[in-house]
Scaffold this active site. Structure first.
Site, mmCIF file in Angstrom:
data_model
loop_
_atom_site.group_PDB
_atom_site.id
_atom_site.type_symbol
_atom_site.label_atom_id
_atom_site.label_comp_id
_atom_site.label_asym_id
_atom_site.label_seq_id
_atom_site.Cartn_x
_atom_site.Cartn_y
_atom_site.Cartn_z
ATOM 1 N N TRP A 111 -3.966 42.651 -10.042
ATOM 2 C CA TRP A 111 -2.718 42.708 -9.287
ATOM 3 C C TRP A 111 -1.616 43.453 -10.037
ATOM 4 C CZ3 TRP A 111 -3.522 42.517 -4.516
ATOM 5 C CH2 TRP A 111 -4.436 41.621 -3.958
ATOM 6 N N ASP A 180 5.491 38.596 -10.576
ATOM 7 C CA ASP A 180 4.684 38.294 -9.394
ATOM 8 C C ASP A 180 4.098 36.890 -9.590
ATOM 9 O OD1 ASP A 180 2.783 38.020 -7.408
ATOM 10 O OD2 ASP A 180 1.647 39.826 -7.924
ATOM 11 N N LYS A 204 -1.092 31.652 -0.910
ATOM 12 C CA LYS A 204 -1.909 31.075 -1.976
ATOM 13 C C LYS A 204 -1.527 29.601 -2.168
ATOM 14 C CE LYS A 204 -3.377 35.238 -2.401
ATOM 15 N NZ LYS A 204 -2.919 36.291 -3.285
HETATM 16 C C1 LIG Z 1 -2.835 37.804 -3.264
HETATM 17 C C2 LIG Z 1 -1.970 38.402 -4.290
HETATM 18 C C3 LIG Z 1 -1.213 39.559 -4.043
HETATM 19 C C4 LIG Z 1 -1.301 40.340 -2.767
HETATM 20 O O1 LIG Z 1 -0.812 39.658 -1.696
HETATM 21 P P1 LIG Z 1 -0.858 40.300 -0.223
HETATM 22 O O2 LIG Z 1 -0.103 39.289 0.570
HETATM 23 O O3 LIG Z 1 -2.297 40.426 0.174
HETATM 24 O O4 LIG Z 1 -0.181 41.615 -0.275
HETATM 25 C C5 LIG Z 1 -0.380 40.016 -5.043
HETATM 26 N N1 LIG Z 1 -0.307 39.385 -6.223
HETATM 27 C C6 LIG Z 1 -1.021 38.273 -6.494
HETATM 28 C C7 LIG Z 1 -0.886 37.614 -7.823
HETATM 29 C C8 LIG Z 1 -1.876 37.754 -5.536
HETATM 30 O O5 LIG Z 1 -2.596 36.650 -5.804
#
Ligand SMILES: *Cc1c(COP(=O)(O)O)cnc(C)c1O
Length: 373
Positions: A111, A180, A204
């Site tokens: 990511w 993030d 998540k």
């Molecule tokens: C799932 C995830 C993303 C991407 O998320 P989307 O909603 O599919 O764009 C980005 N960063 C992390 C850490 C993730 O787990």
């Protein structure tokens, strides 16, 4: 009707995202689906400019402020576009904070690698550490070279795909720290004041797909590039209380229910205690298995949310792993297969996954190990 009878079959969902929601949240959403409160209509049918929806938005935002102790000089935005949308929004809004238009990135998994690649479209990107040959560790801070001219330092505190999690907040040396937190948001308390910006997709750990939370310090608003799309412009969205255009109304509503559930269950500190307990249960079995189960991630940075492991040997014994998944499936355990780019197993143990469910996995892992010996 109890939550148990509502769950028509006993499925344990270890999916990485979209992931398990608390049963009580689904039940409440079902109960309110046709008529929300006394409005006579569904949240799905409601104007995003109505006072009823405004209450939902404000309730969700203030719960978030309360649960994370967000200081007053931060804005909370509810945007669309997912975590990946923020890979673009962050540089579009922040790379111009300093004249050099460059940013520091820590790349410790899939990511953050994607985020760094996206940022290269908008300015200079400096990966602050020697490139990792595998995403199984966090490079030691003594090996980092931060650029004093960088507009911000970016990292991903839980790499969902490889199961690598920081157990410390990086020292940004005065630069704006951007994180993030998509896959460990509200899994533990966090000192928001250490960050310039935090973002997290809800699917998540705090809700369903569709809404991405952005927590941004006010002095960082209003520095976007002129090419920045309005919907990704933090200042424009902050000025409009995230209502520049139609927000993901239903996803915001669901997140509100999840936040209420977190609050009623002791908040982020209680979540942390439980998440430590749950992940330790699985890592302890891996560590005590004499190499039958192998976690490729270094001990100090193993994720509490996404536990990755191989079976049989370091690179994984394909036949054994297949057998393990089949047995798991017979026990109602789903989505234990690792990310396609990594292979092996991945058990995601987000807030909504209960201690009992993790115990069921632990029991199965011990039985499977015994059977093979
Ligand atoms: C799932 C995830 C993303 C991407 O998320 P989307 O909603 O599919 O764009 C980005 N960063 C992390 C850490 C993730 O787990």
């Amino acid at each position: 009707m109890s939550f148990k009878t509502m769950e028509h079959k006993q499925t344990i969902n270890f999916g990485a995202g979209p992931a398990k929601l608390p049963a009580s949240v689904l039940y409440q959403a079902q109960k309110e689906l046709l008529h929300y409160s006394d409005t006579g209509i569904s949240v799905l049918e409601m104007s995003h400019r109505s006072s009823d929806f405004n209450q939902i938005l404000n309730k969700t935002t203030s719960l978030l402020r309360e649960l994370l102790n967000i200081p007053d000089n931060y804005k909370v935005l509810m945007l669309q576009g997912g975590g990946c949308g923020q890979f673009s929004a962050v540089p579009l809004n922040l790379i111009g904070l300093k004249a050099d238009r460059c940013a520091d990135y820590l790349v410790t998994g899939t990511w953050s690698a994607k985020a760094a690649k996206e940022a290269e479209k908008y300015g200079k990107v400096n990966i602050v550490h020697p490139k990792l040959d595998s995403y199984t560790k966090i490079p030691d801070p003594s090996s980092w070279t931060l650029n004093p001219l960088a507009s911000y330092l970016y990292y991903c505190c839980n790499e969902t795909v490889h199961g690598v999690e920081y157990n410390f907040i990086p020292e940004a040396n005065g630069a704006v720290l951007v994180c993030d937190m998509s896959s460990n948001f509200l899994s533990q308390p966090v000192d928001v004041s250490k960050f310039g910006l935090i973002f997290a997709g809800a699917q998540k750990n705090v809700g369903c797909a569709g809404v991405t939370v952005v927590i941004v310090r006010e002095d960082l608003l209003g520095h976007s590039m002129k090419e920045c799309p309005v919907v990704l412009d933090y200042k424009q969205q902050a000025d409009m209380n995230s209502l520049y255009n139609t927000p993901p109304c239903f996803s915001i509503y669901i997140m509100g229910l999840v936040l209420e559930w977190i609050k009623n269950n002791g908040g982020s500190a209680a979540m942390e205690t439980l998440n430590k307990q749950k992940s330790a249960m699985i890592y302890d079995i891996i560590n005590a298995s004499n190499g039958f189960y192998v976690c490729p991630v270094e001990e100090g940075c193993r994720s509490r949310m996404n536990v990755n492991f191989r079976i049989g040997k370091k690179e994984g014994d394909e036949a054994l792993e297949k057998k393990f998944l089949e047995g798991a499936s017979k026990r109602g355990m789903i989505s234990l297969k690792g990310h396609r780019s990594v292979g092996g197993m991945r058990a995601s143990l987000y807030n909504a996954v209960t201690l009992e469910e993790v115990e069921a996995l632990a029991t199965y892992m011990k039985e499977f190990l015994k059977e093979q010996q």
